[in-house]
Design an enzyme around this catalytic site. Structure first.
Site, PDB file in Angstrom:
ATOM      1  CG  ASP A  53      -0.378   0.248   2.533  1.00  0.00           C
ATOM      2  OD1 ASP A  53       0.864   0.411   2.606  1.00  0.00           O
ATOM      3  OD2 ASP A  53      -1.120   0.302   3.532  1.00  0.00           O
ATOM      4  CB  THR A 109       2.177  -2.488  11.137  1.00  0.00           C
ATOM      5  OG1 THR A 109       0.936  -2.886  10.529  1.00  0.00           O
ATOM      6  CG2 THR A 109       2.006  -1.138  11.815  1.00  0.00           C
ATOM      7  CG  HIS A 133       5.946 -29.186  10.884  1.00  0.00           C
ATOM      8  ND1 HIS A 133       5.820 -28.637  12.133  1.00  0.00           N
ATOM      9  CD2 HIS A 133       7.223 -29.660  10.807  1.00  0.00           C
ATOM     10  CE1 HIS A 133       6.964 -28.755  12.784  1.00  0.00           C
ATOM     11  NE2 HIS A 133       7.830 -29.374  12.002  1.00  0.00           N
ATOM     12  CG  HIS A 145       8.158 -25.701  12.019  1.00  0.00           C
ATOM     13  ND1 HIS A 145       8.513 -25.607  13.344  1.00  0.00           N
ATOM     14  CD2 HIS A 145       9.117 -26.478  11.432  1.00  0.00           C
ATOM     15  CE1 HIS A 145       9.636 -26.296  13.550  1.00  0.00           C
ATOM     16  NE2 HIS A 145      10.031 -26.822  12.403  1.00  0.00           N
ATOM     17  CB  CYS A 163       0.792  -2.406   4.894  1.00  0.00           C
ATOM     18  SG  CYS A 163       0.626  -3.438   6.363  1.00  0.00           S
TER      19      CYS A 163
HETATM   20  C1  RB5 Z   1      -1.512   3.049   6.157  1.00  0.00           C
HETATM   21  O1  RB5 Z   1      -1.232   4.334   6.608  1.00  0.00           O
HETATM   22  C2  RB5 Z   1      -1.317   2.042   7.283  1.00  0.00           C
HETATM   23  O2  RB5 Z   1      -2.378   2.093   8.156  1.00  0.00           O
HETATM   24  C3  RB5 Z   1      -1.131   0.675   6.693  1.00  0.00           C
HETATM   25  O3  RB5 Z   1      -0.052   0.692   5.833  1.00  0.00           O
HETATM   26  C4  RB5 Z   1      -0.829  -0.494   7.618  1.00  0.00           C
HETATM   27  O4  RB5 Z   1       0.162  -0.176   8.534  1.00  0.00           O
HETATM   28  C5  RB5 Z   1      -1.933  -1.212   8.203  1.00  0.00           C
HETATM   29  O5  RB5 Z   1      -1.751  -2.265   8.846  1.00  0.00           O
END
Ligand code: RB5
Length: 146
Positions: free
Chosen positions: A8, A67, A133, A98, A65
């Site tokens: 994203d 996180t 597994h 696994h 993304c």
């Molecule tokens: C986008 O700003 C952010 O919320 C997205 O990239 C992500 O971290 C969501 O999990």
């Protein structure tokens, strides 16, 4: 081995560095965007990228993304996808060995490019161990099928 990769709007910079690394390593990939300056909602990109794995066009996928968590949540709602959000080498290795993970999710605001490339490298090069597994993967699939 062909990798599908997408991100994203939090991820284009990291994705660009990862693509350079994949080129250097000779790993074939399908880049599904987004590019610098573009925006998307991570569930839409997760769906688009995971479709490449489900169809068999790609063997594994990487989703980026901010996180890595939103991408992994979305990807894990798709039948046949086992996505793992990793920021350490050990997890990236053993989620293949696994859990037979087929999607690696990375947080562009969590890990730097050097580590991201190492995570992808070990993810791509670690085979599923099968054996005991496989029984557990079958149970995950049973959960998925209700
Ligand atoms: C986008 O700003 C952010 O919320 C997205 O990239 C992500 O971290 C969501 O999990």
């Amino acid at each position: 081995m062909k990798l599908a990769i997408g991100c994203d709007h939090a991820g284009p910079e990291l994705k660009a560095e990862v693509l350079e690394y994949l080129k250097e390593k000779g790993i074939e990939y399908a880049d599904l965007g987004v590019g610098e300056g573009e925006k998307c909602d991570y569930p839409d990109k997760a769906q688009e990228v995971c479709a490449k794995v489900i169809s068999g066009e790609c063997d594994l996928a990487v989703l980026i993304c901010g996180t890595g968590i939103g991408m992994s949540m979305a990807a894990n709602k798709i039948k046949g996808i086992r996505a793992a959000c990793c920021s350490d080498y050990f997890s990236a290795k053993f989620t293949r060995a696994h859990n037979d993970a087929n999607v690696l999710c990375i947080g562009a605001r969590v890990v730097g490019a050097g580590l991201a490339c190492e995570l992808i490298d070990v993810f791509v090069n670690t085979p599923f161990e099968g054996g005991r597994h496989q029984r557990r993967i079958d149970k995950i699939t049973a959960l998925e099928n209700g």
